[in-house]
Design a protein around this motif. Sequence first.
Motif, short mmCIF file in Angstrom:
data_model
loop_
_atom_site.label_atom_id
_atom_site.label_comp_id
_atom_site.label_asym_id
_atom_site.label_seq_id
_atom_site.Cartn_x
_atom_site.Cartn_y
_atom_site.Cartn_z
N PRO A 181 0.86 -1.19 0.00
CA PRO A 181 0.00 0.00 0.00
C PRO A 181 0.89 1.24 0.00
O PRO A 181 1.85 1.32 0.74
CB PRO A 181 -0.80 -0.09 1.30
CG PRO A 181 -0.51 -1.42 1.89
CD PRO A 181 0.66 -2.00 1.20
N SER A 182 0.57 2.19 -0.83
CA SER A 182 1.43 3.36 -0.99
C SER A 182 1.39 4.25 0.24
O SER A 182 0.38 4.35 0.92
CB SER A 182 0.97 4.17 -2.20
OG SER A 182 1.67 5.41 -2.20
N LYS A 183 2.50 4.93 0.49
CA LYS A 183 2.49 5.90 1.59
C LYS A 183 1.98 7.25 1.07
O LYS A 183 1.80 8.19 1.83
CB LYS A 183 3.89 6.04 2.20
CG LYS A 183 5.01 6.47 1.29
CD LYS A 183 6.29 6.68 2.15
CE LYS A 183 7.46 7.10 1.30
NZ LYS A 183 8.12 5.96 0.64
N TYR A 184 1.73 7.31 -0.24
CA TYR A 184 1.24 8.55 -0.83
C TYR A 184 -0.27 8.46 -1.09
O TYR A 184 -0.71 7.64 -1.92
CB TYR A 184 1.96 8.84 -2.14
CG TYR A 184 3.47 8.85 -2.02
CD1 TYR A 184 4.25 7.91 -2.68
CD2 TYR A 184 4.11 9.77 -1.21
CE1 TYR A 184 5.63 7.91 -2.57
CE2 TYR A 184 5.48 9.79 -1.07
CZ TYR A 184 6.24 8.86 -1.75
OH TYR A 184 7.61 8.85 -1.61
N PRO A 185 -1.05 9.31 -0.42
CA PRO A 185 -2.52 9.24 -0.60
C PRO A 185 -2.96 9.23 -2.07
O PRO A 185 -3.85 8.47 -2.44
CB PRO A 185 -2.99 10.49 0.13
CG PRO A 185 -1.97 10.69 1.20
CD PRO A 185 -0.67 10.32 0.58
#
Length: 239
Positions: free
Chosen positions: A215-219
């Motif tokens: 899962p990305s750390k960037y929204p």
Amino acid sequence: MKMDTQVFPDIDALSRGVLKELQGILEEAIASRGRFAIALSGGHTPAKLYGLWAEKSSFRTPWEHVHLFWGDERYVPQDDPLSNYRMTRETLISRVPIPAANVHPVPVNLPTPEKAAEAYEAELRKFFAGEPPAFDLQLLGLGGEGHTASLFPGSPALAEKKRWVAAVEAPAKPPRRLTFTPVVLNSGRNTFFLVAGADKREILSAIRNEPDSTPSKYPAARIRPKGPVIWFLDQRAAS
Ligand code: 6PG
């Protein structure tokens, strides 16, 4: 992360490219559903697009069938220079014959951001009449640290599973904001990210190079709309 991108020499060309695609989606939505519901983004990048859309030379928009909402808003008065509504009023709304009832600003006049979030969610639920909040088109931007709408890295609103609108405290000016949650943004029929400027180069390549597995750390990369997502980039951001 795989990105479906369209790259343009500059913001003018990017805005014309977006408007052309918007026209197709608008006509299809009105033909099949009788209305075109769009979630607008704020910040600087979409201003040129809104201005172009308002121009007479652009395609004839049946404004009586168009409904404007905001994917996020700063909790400031509507005439505040930081208001996304104000930016849109000056570039688009004040220049086109859209019925007032078709313009759905975030009710920032309410006493708290929480009350404004509840009221805006109630308005959305009424508008979608029991259906999922699937906008025909949602416009999104990209912040330097990867935020989109007003979903910032680490924001609890990113994990929201029920509410459609959240009041958030953002590490940005102004901090108090209202934002659509992933419940709404992941329902979008069509999603356009508008990203321009050399200051977005680093975050774009960081998102691109992130393995899709985690899962990305960037929204902006965490948003997974049902429908197609296109990234409209200018050359300075893309290179
Ligand atoms: C906001 C926006 C926000 C914006 C990005 C990019 O209210 O600030 O909706 O998500 O899209 O911050 O902003 P710029 O287009 O100004 O770079």
